[in-house]
Design an enzyme around this catalytic site. Sequence first.
Site, PDB file in Angstrom:
ATOM      1  N   ARG A 178     -81.616 -25.359  16.002  1.00 31.48           N
ATOM      2  CA  ARG A 178     -81.438 -24.728  17.216  1.00 31.48           C
ATOM      3  C   ARG A 178     -82.486 -23.490  17.121  1.00 31.48           C
ATOM      4  O   ARG A 178     -82.852 -23.263  18.339  1.00 31.48           O
ATOM      5  CB  ARG A 178     -80.059 -24.148  17.259  1.00 31.48           C
ATOM      6  CG  ARG A 178     -78.850 -25.372  17.428  1.00 31.48           C
ATOM      7  CD  ARG A 178     -77.371 -24.734  17.894  1.00 31.48           C
ATOM      8  NE  ARG A 178     -77.407 -23.977  19.229  1.00 31.48           N
ATOM      9  CZ  ARG A 178     -76.555 -23.164  19.522  1.00 31.48           C
ATOM     10  NH1 ARG A 178     -75.381 -22.998  18.788  1.00 31.48           N
ATOM     11  NH2 ARG A 178     -76.506 -22.556  20.640  1.00 31.48           N
ATOM     12  N   CYS A 236     -76.026 -15.076  17.195  1.00 33.18           N
ATOM     13  CA  CYS A 236     -75.949 -16.438  17.130  1.00 33.18           C
ATOM     14  C   CYS A 236     -76.045 -17.120  18.351  1.00 33.18           C
ATOM     15  O   CYS A 236     -76.689 -16.739  19.338  1.00 33.18           O
ATOM     16  CB  CYS A 236     -74.725 -16.763  16.386  1.00 33.18           C
ATOM     17  SG  CYS A 236     -73.292 -15.979  17.082  1.00 33.18           S
TER      18      CYS A 236
END
Length: 281
Positions: A178, A236
Amino acid sequence: MNAAALAPIIDIADLHEVLRTARVRPVHLLDVRWALDGSTGRHAYLEGHLPGAVYIDLDTELAAPASPEAGRHPLPDPEDFAASLRRAGVQDGSAVIAYDDTNGSPAGRLVWMLRALGHDAAVLDGGVSAWDGPLETGEIQAAPGDVPARAWPAEQIATADEVAAGEALIIDARAPERYRGETEPIDPRAGHIPGAVNLPFTGNLSEGARFLGVGELRERFEAAGVRLDQEAIVYCGSGVTATHDVLALQRAGFTKVRLFPGSWSQWSADATLPIATGPNP
């Protein structure tokens, strides 16, 4: 163990010591089992939880409603959060031990929130599987607590503008794929905040989903460029697993650490903000 000042992560022996001193100050066990796909949550709590533990719902009690401007898990309004804590029986000046059944990040979200507000709290390392006694089933209805509402302190959280200023070391706690922008299953754009270093929260764990020791964590963070005298801001996807990195940093002795609550879900939703892809900051 000094019951007056909990470390951010404690083991089962520490928990028993905290419970032994519960007559000196109240101790609350809070169950924060949660998963994005709903595979664990209240139903798991009802099937078996630590004796006396009260369930806290991450989506509705540890976050405000999602929005592109604030991200998928914005911090809740202080009064709403205080009301949730009072519902769970939490008293002002008490100790809170939170646990989950995955990797410590759902519990870490609650513990970070409490510690940011000056309330003594810790994650039980290993979660429900660390408990060495019988589990209790069903719902626990706690007597109402008395925790007052406290505003989120600016010294504990960072805004998108502060992240973009580039004055702090930015840490991305997501999975490497990611971070590199190879996949983005949830948020509007793939990639990472320019300049951010990738320190996946799972790297804080050893086999058995237990936190690494203080020395190992310090080596991990120092190798990534974290310094005691420099501020670090952690993000995050939505501000949940980033708290795992924040608590691990604190466990390792790094105190100048803030959370970017909106995280990638907020940053990527703003087309005016730049993104980077690939393995480098």
